[in-house]
Design an enzyme around this catalytic site. Sequence first.
Site, short mmCIF file in Angstrom:
data_model
loop_
_atom_site.label_atom_id
_atom_site.label_comp_id
_atom_site.label_asym_id
_atom_site.label_seq_id
_atom_site.Cartn_x
_atom_site.Cartn_y
_atom_site.Cartn_z
N PHE A 56 43.89 34.39 47.68
CA PHE A 56 43.52 35.81 47.58
C PHE A 56 42.90 36.05 46.21
CE2 PHE A 56 44.07 40.26 46.56
CZ PHE A 56 43.61 40.86 47.72
N ASP A 63 43.01 31.39 39.26
CA ASP A 63 43.27 32.82 39.38
C ASP A 63 44.75 33.04 39.06
OD1 ASP A 63 43.93 35.36 40.25
OD2 ASP A 63 42.67 35.28 42.04
N LYS A 97 47.03 42.01 36.84
CA LYS A 97 48.30 42.67 37.19
C LYS A 97 49.27 42.93 36.02
CE LYS A 97 48.47 41.99 42.13
NZ LYS A 97 47.52 41.08 42.75
C1 LIG Z 1 46.16 41.13 43.25
C2 LIG Z 1 45.35 39.92 43.10
C3 LIG Z 1 43.96 40.01 42.86
C4 LIG Z 1 43.24 41.33 42.85
O1 LIG Z 1 43.62 42.13 41.77
P1 LIG Z 1 43.20 43.69 41.76
O2 LIG Z 1 43.66 44.16 40.41
O3 LIG Z 1 43.93 44.33 42.90
O4 LIG Z 1 41.74 43.75 41.92
C5 LIG Z 1 43.26 38.84 42.66
N1 LIG Z 1 43.87 37.65 42.69
C6 LIG Z 1 45.20 37.52 42.91
C7 LIG Z 1 45.82 36.16 42.90
C8 LIG Z 1 45.99 38.64 43.13
O5 LIG Z 1 47.27 38.53 43.38
#
Ligand SMILES: *Cc1c(COP(=O)(O)O)cnc(C)c1O
Length: 399
Positions: free
Chosen positions: A138, A223, A252
């Site tokens: 994700f 990520d 986050k």
């Molecule tokens: C939540 C998340 C995102 C997206 O972050 P947003 O601040 O909602 O745009 C991207 N990568 C990972 C692994 C996430 O958990």
Amino acid sequence: MSNKTQETLDLYNSVVMPTYAPSTVLSSGKGVTVRDVDGLALYDFTSGIGVHNVGHSHSKVVKAVQDQAAKLIHASNLFANSPATELAAKLVELSGLGGKVFFCNSGAEANEAAIKLARKWGSQNGGRFEIVTMRQGFHGRTLATVAATAQSWCQEGYDPLPVGFAYADFNDLESVKAAVSEKTVAIMLEAVQGEGGVTPATPEFIAGVRALCDEKNLLMICDEVQSGMGRTGTWFAWQGYDVKPDLFTLAKSLADGIPMGALVSNAKFADVFTKSAHASTFGGNPVAAAAALAVIDVIEEEKLLKRATEIGNLFKEVLQGFVDKYDKLLEVRGKGLMLGLVVDGDPKEIVDALKDQGLLALTAGSNVVRFLPPLVLKEETLEEASDMISDALDCVYGE
Ligand SMILES: *Cc1c(COP(=O)(O)O)cnc(C)c1O
């Protein structure tokens, strides 16, 4: 549902687009506890979806935000500001990669920046642009990050998606090798997949990805939006493995809920983004940066990396006990305080039952209950939460 909750939700449903379906209205939070507008207290084992690693409204974060807001709220990037500069230095130091930082405002934007940087470098290095990402990964909800997220539920209805992504299976190096072509410029992955089901990479897989990137001259992008800032027991989840990425992204938990994202590079890729190559009006906002500096201080002072590992192991044992007891619970996985309980069935009914007991948790993938409690979680609270989980499981599976 009592008056204030119902009143707010009625208005919400009439004026907010229905992308979410909340049933609770929060009004305050402190540490691991949140309260709704009717005064009901709940333990927040979601941390606002992996945001409050230092707990809700930590006094040091509150003070840093208040002090900075009274001084300078915004500087734009035509002018530098001290908190963002200090924060960049701190992130470079914690990463040990000797590179530089680009600031933005969310996880999707941080990944978008990583994708753009990889393409910019690829355009000068063989005209390569394709990025290999992992199924069940994700990466966000902008068009490019939706294209990077190899999951149909978040892509449906948004064609044509940006091209330039190829998908491989997580923890399957052969599949990654098969997805790499002469157009490939980067491989992007989460060291611990969050939304996809709380699945840690195996050490062999992540080492294999690094070796493949070295062999084919590709960028390795981690990520760390969900797994970063101590969540898995190291500052960044990749530090729990014997590898170093070329780029990694944060958001986050970076500024404890003040919107902030960051792209961190190693030395080799530190100057790929040249003047005007990329930008963000709010990126490196001084209030967000002050909050992030306070978050880092708190993690250091309260030794939260060690705590995430120790209390995470305790929590894992508790969850393993439930797996041993119930046939419908299949497995516990995760690292530190990023834990998943794999169920045979719908995880939503367990999350609902947990909420009835006063514990907020998340789902992940199609069959995982996900726990992301604040790293400041104390043993006494974990014990109480364990009783709540036990009662919720009794309700769902009948005892
Ligand atoms: C939540 C998340 C995102 C997206 O972050 P947003 O601040 O909602 O745009 C991207 N990568 C990972 C692994 C996430 O958990």
